[in-house]
Design a protein around this motif. Structure first.
Motif, short mmCIF file in Angstrom:
data_model
loop_
_atom_site.label_atom_id
_atom_site.label_comp_id
_atom_site.label_asym_id
_atom_site.label_seq_id
_atom_site.Cartn_x
_atom_site.Cartn_y
_atom_site.Cartn_z
N TRP A 121 0.92 -1.09 -0.09
CA TRP A 121 0.01 -0.07 -0.06
C TRP A 121 1.01 1.13 -0.07
O TRP A 121 1.93 1.17 0.70
N THR A 122 0.56 2.16 -0.79
CA THR A 122 1.47 3.46 -1.12
C THR A 122 0.72 4.70 -0.60
O THR A 122 -0.47 4.90 -0.48
N LYS A 123 1.69 5.82 -0.26
CA LYS A 123 1.29 6.97 0.18
C LYS A 123 1.01 7.77 -1.12
O LYS A 123 1.49 7.44 -2.17
N SER A 124 0.14 8.82 -1.05
CA SER A 124 0.14 9.40 -2.40
C SER A 124 -0.47 10.85 -2.03
O SER A 124 -0.26 11.34 -0.86
N VAL A 134 -2.94 18.10 -0.44
CA VAL A 134 -3.31 16.89 0.16
C VAL A 134 -2.07 16.00 0.38
O VAL A 134 -1.67 15.52 -0.81
N GLU A 135 -1.70 15.25 1.37
CA GLU A 135 -0.86 14.05 1.47
C GLU A 135 -2.03 13.08 2.23
O GLU A 135 -2.49 13.31 3.08
N PHE A 136 -1.79 12.06 1.42
CA PHE A 136 -2.88 11.04 1.83
C PHE A 136 -1.83 9.78 2.43
O PHE A 136 -1.08 9.16 1.72
N PRO A 137 -2.11 9.33 3.79
CA PRO A 137 -1.47 8.26 4.22
C PRO A 137 -1.99 6.72 3.97
O PRO A 137 -2.90 6.78 3.27
N VAL A 138 -1.14 5.95 4.41
CA VAL A 138 -1.92 4.61 4.41
C VAL A 138 -2.82 4.50 5.55
O VAL A 138 -2.71 4.15 6.63
N TYR A 139 -4.02 4.43 5.26
CA TYR A 139 -5.29 4.88 6.21
C TYR A 139 -5.29 3.40 7.32
O TYR A 139 -5.60 3.77 8.44
N GLN A 140 -5.10 2.42 6.59
CA GLN A 140 -5.41 1.08 7.50
C GLN A 140 -4.13 1.15 8.69
O GLN A 140 -4.40 0.18 9.61
N PRO A 357 7.66 13.44 -5.11
CA PRO A 357 7.49 13.35 -3.83
C PRO A 357 7.00 12.03 -3.46
O PRO A 357 7.14 11.54 -2.30
N ASN A 358 6.17 11.38 -4.21
CA ASN A 358 5.06 10.26 -3.87
C ASN A 358 5.17 9.39 -4.98
O ASN A 358 5.27 9.69 -6.20
N PRO A 359 4.88 7.92 -5.00
CA PRO A 359 4.71 7.04 -6.03
C PRO A 359 3.78 7.59 -6.94
O PRO A 359 3.77 7.55 -8.03
N THR A 373 -2.14 12.38 -13.43
CA THR A 373 -1.47 11.59 -12.44
C THR A 373 -0.01 11.30 -12.65
O THR A 373 0.12 10.94 -13.95
N VAL A 374 0.88 11.50 -11.89
CA VAL A 374 2.36 11.71 -12.15
C VAL A 374 2.67 10.29 -11.14
O VAL A 374 2.59 10.25 -10.20
N PHE A 375 3.56 9.46 -11.82
CA PHE A 375 4.00 8.20 -11.41
C PHE A 375 5.46 8.13 -11.18
O PHE A 375 5.91 8.33 -12.28
#
Length: 540
Positions: A121-124, A134-140, A357-359, A373-375
């Motif tokens: 699971w990745t952050k985005s 916004v920075e999204f964590p791994v919520y679980q 910054p993020n995957p 979306t940039v990967f």
């Protein structure tokens, strides 16, 4: 790695309108060989064996098509998959696909195939024209809170003030009211997402910096061009149903390499026939029974006992315009009202390492016309993990203005756009590039589109539909919805031909207790209001 639900259910779809059809011949003699099957004596034994099986043709080889073929092969049907030219195993979507936490059916398929294609699971992150939002964590990995508190509390809003965030709370009233029923879709589909946010009091900044960019990469179009019903459905499924639903993983290579190629090999091993470059031009049917008897591809025909059509809107529209059978049916003519969305994918090899910054990074603010979306492929794809230079991909949605440009101009514009979000990108040189152009490839859920979308069953008793634009009450979206509708189509075939067992479709996770209670109360309130005189007189 990916937690799986232990409970299964059959998605309700049965209808007496296609069960046990009178006059439909299902004897072995009704199944004919392919027009090019020939009379080779060495194949007679094999052909005779195949004639004993019911013949099903699946049109389309994406998530929906292969999903249907997968289950029907396991039930002993003689299955042929016709690909229209995009390549066997090419997914319905284009670019890099995320696989979100609630994709239980796809994760179950992957487990069944015995493959491990996913990253952890990745952050985005999400960017607007003003920068990081916004920075999204791994919520679980975080304490689980009741919806929508978990999303509001754990999500890191970099620029948005608390007062603007709180203006999102009234939107929960619409989320409660939208329960994915036909009534709910008709109520909300006629208005735009922008009008929805306006009605429920969202601040201008919340809309411009958060919701607008989110829809540009979620429904692939600006909010004023997105159906409010589709907006509520997607937001609830991915962000609001449960806190952990926004967690995402990616394939450690292309989806075709990591999932579809082993999946196709598995299907072939089960006897499934895969035929490429077979564009369907028409269907022959029995005037007396109304059943499709042959699928026509130019000068070739394929005899069938049942058909599953699992293609995108644009492909089906092309077939309808050529088909004498389909162009006389109202449900298919309505499909001509629908639309697709242009996509441009840009993969770049740079001459140096650049910190991304993020995957995955959702970006908007390009004159409010399109999102992307940039990967970071050095993080996501195994083949680039040891590269000394940066390899990235940017997938642009609603990319009408990029589509006609040559590769050099597209690259120039992309570097200019992304330099707002990625430091040092302007100083890097592009040493190689790979650009894909996909015209009208993604489904456009525009306001008013619901009334033209098809259901899984059709006026042909033995022709069934599947795809991410097909109406279903399952509640899933994107690739998961495509795959689920493929399983549902397979179940309709099994029900119609009365052979085999039904596919087990994993339902979406149950609603949280307070949401379930509020929706129950809302339904009773709507029932009371409907009894009030003149309640239906005014425009809703």
């Amino acid at each position: 790695m990916l937690a799986m639900s232990k409970w299964f259910t059959l998605t309700p779809f049965m209808s007496n309108s296609f069960s046990k059809r009178v006059g439909f011949s299902n004897s072995p003699g009704s199944v004919r060989a392919h027009v090019n099957g020939g009379g080779d004596d060495t194949n007679n034994s094999k052909n005779n064996d195949k004639k004993k099986k019911k013949k099903v043709v699946v049109v389309g080889s994406g998530w929906a098509g292969l999903g249907a073929a997968h289950h029907l092969c396991k039930q002993g049907y003689d299955v042929t998959v016709l690909d229209g030219g995009d390549g066997i195993g090419s997914p319905d979507n284009v670019g890099i696909e995320g696989f979100w936490y609630p994709y239980k059916n796809i994760f179950s398929l992957v487990d069944e195939l015995g493959i491990k294609p996913f990253t952890s699971w990745t952050k985005s992150a999400q960017y607007s024209g003003e920068g990081l939002e916004v920075e999204f964590p791994v919520y679980q990995e975080l304490p689980q809170l009741p919806t929508p508190l978990g999303t509001l509390y754990h999500t890191q809003f970099v620029r948005l003030p608390l007062v603007d965030r709180l203006t999102s709370l009234p939107l929960m009233a619409a989320v409660i009211d939208f329960d994915n029923t036909d009534v709910a879709w008709k109520k909300y589909d006629s208005i735009t997402a922008r009008e929805l946010f306006k009605r429920f009091g969202c601040s201008e900044r919340l809309y411009q910096d958060i919701f607008g960019p989110l829809l540009q990469v979620g429904l692939f179009a600006p909010a004023e061009q997105c159906s409010a019903a589709a907006t509520l459905g997607l937001l609830y499924y991915l962000t609001l149903a449960h806190q952990k639903h926004f967690d995402v993983a990616f394939c450690r290579g292309t989806t075709k390499q990591k999932i579809f190629e082993p999946w196709v090999e598995s299907l072939k091993a089960k006897g499934c026939e895969m035929l490429e470059d077979k564009k369907v031009t028409d269907f022959n049917f029995d005037e007396e029974t109304g059943c499709v008897t042959e699928v026509v591809c130019g000068n070739e025909t394929y005899s069938v006992d049942a058909v599953v059509v699992a293609v995108g809107i644009t492909s089906l529209q092309e077939t309808i315009k050529k088909s004498a059978a389909l162009c006389k049916r109202e449900e298919f003519l309505k499909v001509l009202n629908l639309a697709g969305i242009d996509v441009v994918t840009v993969k770049l090899w740079l001459d140096r390492k650049v910190a991304i910054p993020n995957p995955s990074n959702a970006c908007a603010g390009f004159d409010d016309l399109f999102g992307c979306t940039v990967f970071d492929l050095n993080v996501i794809h195994d083949e680039h993990k040891d590269d000394t230079e940066t390899v990235l991909e940017a997938d642009f949605y609603h990319a009408n203005e990029l589509l006609p440009l040559n590769d050099e101009l597209v690259t120039e514009k992309v570097i200019s756009y992304l330099s707002k979000y990625i430091n040092d990108l302007e100083r890097a040189c592009v040493v190689d590039k790979e650009i894909g152009r996909f015209t009208k490839r993604l489904t456009h859920f525009f306001p008013g589109s619901y009334k033209s979308m098809m259901r899984g069953s059709t006026s042909f008793p033995n022709l069934f539909m599947a795809g991410d634009w097909i109406i279903t009450r399952h509640g899933s979206w994107l690739q998961e919805k495509s795959y689920v509708t493929g399983l549902e189509a397979a179940n309709r075939v099994v029900d119609y031909l009365e052979e085999g067992s039904f596919a087990k479709v994993i339902p979406v996770e149950e609603e949280e207790p307070h949401i379930e209670a509020l929706r129950s109360l809302n339904r009773r309130l709507n029932e009371v209001i409907s009894q009030v005189p003149l309640s239906s007189y005014f425009l809703q």
